[in-house]
Design an enzyme around this catalytic site. Structure first.
Site, short mmCIF file in Angstrom:
data_model
loop_
_atom_site.label_atom_id
_atom_site.label_comp_id
_atom_site.label_asym_id
_atom_site.label_seq_id
_atom_site.Cartn_x
_atom_site.Cartn_y
_atom_site.Cartn_z
N ASP A 33 62.97 -20.72 -24.46
CA ASP A 33 62.28 -19.45 -24.74
C ASP A 33 62.72 -18.72 -26.01
O ASP A 33 63.91 -18.64 -26.30
CB ASP A 33 62.58 -18.44 -23.61
CG ASP A 33 62.49 -19.02 -22.24
OD1 ASP A 33 62.00 -20.14 -22.09
OD2 ASP A 33 62.95 -18.34 -21.31
N GLN A 49 66.67 -19.46 -26.63
CA GLN A 49 67.49 -20.19 -25.66
C GLN A 49 67.86 -21.53 -26.27
O GLN A 49 66.98 -22.29 -26.70
CB GLN A 49 66.69 -20.40 -24.36
CG GLN A 49 66.47 -19.14 -23.57
CD GLN A 49 67.74 -18.68 -22.88
OE1 GLN A 49 68.12 -19.20 -21.84
NE2 GLN A 49 68.42 -17.70 -23.46
N GLU A 215 58.77 -15.50 -14.37
CA GLU A 215 59.78 -15.57 -15.43
C GLU A 215 59.30 -14.79 -16.66
O GLU A 215 58.11 -14.64 -16.91
CB GLU A 215 60.03 -17.04 -15.80
CG GLU A 215 60.62 -17.85 -14.65
CD GLU A 215 61.23 -19.18 -15.09
OE1 GLU A 215 60.52 -19.97 -15.73
OE2 GLU A 215 62.41 -19.41 -14.78
N TRP A 291 57.95 -26.44 -18.25
CA TRP A 291 58.97 -27.03 -17.40
C TRP A 291 58.43 -28.21 -16.61
O TRP A 291 57.24 -28.32 -16.37
CB TRP A 291 59.55 -25.99 -16.45
CG TRP A 291 60.38 -24.98 -17.16
CD1 TRP A 291 60.04 -23.69 -17.39
CD2 TRP A 291 61.65 -25.18 -17.77
NE1 TRP A 291 61.04 -23.06 -18.10
CE2 TRP A 291 62.04 -23.95 -18.35
CE3 TRP A 291 62.51 -26.27 -17.89
CZ2 TRP A 291 63.24 -23.78 -19.02
CZ3 TRP A 291 63.71 -26.11 -18.56
CH2 TRP A 291 64.07 -24.88 -19.11
#
Ligand code: FRU
Length: 488
Positions: A33, A49, A215, A291
């Site tokens: 991210d 990240q 999220e 993901w």
């Protein structure tokens, strides 16, 4: 910080087969991210990240880069690393968060993640910087040490913003647990000083319909509405980046939804974060991956062989259309990278196909304008990164107004088709396509519909064509050209 600051951190991104040349990737290793996006002291700051030691997700650090235009980036030293009892764990670290400026000081607010007795413990923490280069964690961390009662382990990704002098924070959560069929929540906190936070309540609940965990929530005003975004886990229709248009009553902490939509209809667009640019435009950047719990994934793709993994999307400007829906379109600075090679008018397309020969066939843009009503053909197909049967195909159904991105035959690593209904804004439709080695982004009519995807094609997949399956089609204009690398 001035433009001449040390070049030690400016690392180039060698032109390999898959490495994007105008999308952001980390100098090496893993990235997910975007975090802490902010315009601070004349520079755009992008944190992300990052696991600097491997091309797999691992202990999370905050990588850092700065830019004057959101396209050309200078790499900076890592901003945050796991080094405190509350954020040091092989399956934890400094998770996603945001940045705000207060009293001239850059404040990063992030989720510290550790595991204790087999349970994940997520708390919200603060780090500060005067110069935008060196960061120190606040000694009083965490600033929010436990989730509200109904939320358990999943409690992360704070996004902070200011309204009428008060600070608000939205945080993602789950009742029951993200991986255990739980129910997603976005909760809100309020503060006068960024250090002391009061829990206000839930502003979005999945109610069994929208996924098990929300999220990377974000909230921002556009026109007279409040936009709420997040990336749901296990959304029943795999909406990876959801948005709500609605109104917010901050006093009573109530968010009323008027419209629920999808920020991007492609495969790879996750965890977008927004910020204001120097001209106060709302800009979003997302992780252009997803993901493995999403159904079309077959691994992370092959770019670890090139010692990098993970791409960020082109920064997109957000606006609210008169129809009450969001539009996302590449920032205007993207024009500076375009090297126009051809603009042609009144082009006849048939089933034999029309070949497009761009000088840089793996790093280019393509812009088409057409009027569906004038076309004998119902369908139009565009082949990208092709060689014979191996090709990524964009199908347009001009009557049904459905756009399908088909990567079944594009590479050895992924498959699937994604559809979107593209709602043309007038008689003439404009389609803009950006290809960048392993990245493809599509935009209809200045962002009424967007699709992003990764394609890990072979180096000799350099073909690009437009064709109709039968009958003919006419394009009002066709424009294309190579894109400049931002790393040269
Ligand atoms: C979203 C996410 C966040 C988390 C981070 C960890 O992609 O799962 O919820 O903070 O990634 O890297």
């Amino acid at each position: 910080m001035d433009d001449n600051f040390t070049n030690a951190y400016v690392l180039h991104r060698g032109s390999t087969n898959w490495r994007p040349q105008y999308h952001f990737t980390a100098p090496s290793a893993w990235i997910n991210d975007p975090n802490g996006l902010i315009y601070f002291q004349g520079w755009y700051h992008l944190f992300y990240q990052h696991n600097p030691k491997s091309c797999e997700w691992g202990p999370m650090h905050w990588g850092h880069a700065v830019s004057r235009d959101m396209l050309h980036w200078k790499d900076m030293p890592i901003a945050l690393e796991p080094d405190q009892p509350y954020d040091t764990h092989p399956e934890g670290g400094c998770f996603s968060g945001c940045a705000v400026e207060k009293d001239g000081i850059l404040h990063l607010i992030y989720t510290a993640t550790v595991k204790r007795n087999g349970k994940t413990v997520q708390t919200q923490c603060l780090a500060l910087s005067e110069d935008g280069i060196h960061f120190r964690k606040y000694e009083g961390n965490p600033i929010i040490s436990a989730p509200p009662t109904e939320i358990e382990e999943d409690f992360r990704d704070p996004k902070v913003f200011q309204v009428n002098g008060k600070w608000y924070m939205v945080v993602g959560g789950s009742v029951g647990g993200a991986d255990y069929g739980g129910d997603g929540r976005i909760v809100m906190y309020e503060s006068d000083d960024l250090y002391h936070w009061e829990y206000r309540g839930v502003i979005l609940a999945s109610g069994g319909r929208l996924g098990s965990m929300f999220e990377c929530p974000d909230m921002f005003p556009l026109r007279d509405k409040w936009i709420l975004t997040c990336s749901p886990m296990n959304h029943p229709e795999y909406n990876k980046a959801m948005y709500c248009v609605g109104t917010m009553d901050f006093e009573n902490c109530r968010y009323q939804i008027e419209y629920l939509g999808n920020l991007d209809f492609g495969f790879d667009y996750y965890a977008p974060q927004s910020f204001l640019d120097a001209e106060s435009n709302r800009v979003l950047i997302a992780w252009q991956n997803e993901w493995l719990w999403m159904p079309w994934s077959r691994g992370w793709g092959p770019t670890g062989k090139e010692n990098w993994l993970g791409t960020l999307s082109i920064p997109r400007t957000a606006s609210l259309g008169d129809d009450g829906r969001l539009k996302l379109f590449p920032i205007s600075q993207i024009k500076t990278l375009k090297v126009q090679e051809t603009v042609e008018k009144e082009i006849l397309i048939d089933s034999k196909g029309y070949d497009i020969r761009v000088q840089n066939p793996r790093c280019f843009y393509l812009k088409l304008r057409f009027q569906a009503e004038k076309m004998p053909s119902r369908y139009l197909q565009i082949g990208l990164l092709g060689k014979g049967e191996r090709v990524c195909v964009l199908h347009l159904d001009l009557v049904g107004m459905v756009m399908t991105l088909d990567r079944d035959k594009a590479d050895d690593y992924q498959s699937g088709r994604m559809n979107c209904i593209y709602r043309p804004q007038g008689k003439e439709t404009e389609l803009e396509i950006y290809v960048d080695h392993s990245s493809v982004e599509l935009y209809v009519d200045h962002g009424v519909c967007c699709m992003a995807a990764n394609i890990y094609s072979d180096e000799d997949q350099t073909g690009c064509w437009i064709r109709t399956p039968y009958k003919e089609a006419v394009l009002d204009t066709l424009e294309y050209g190579s894109m400049k690398s931002v790393w040269e």
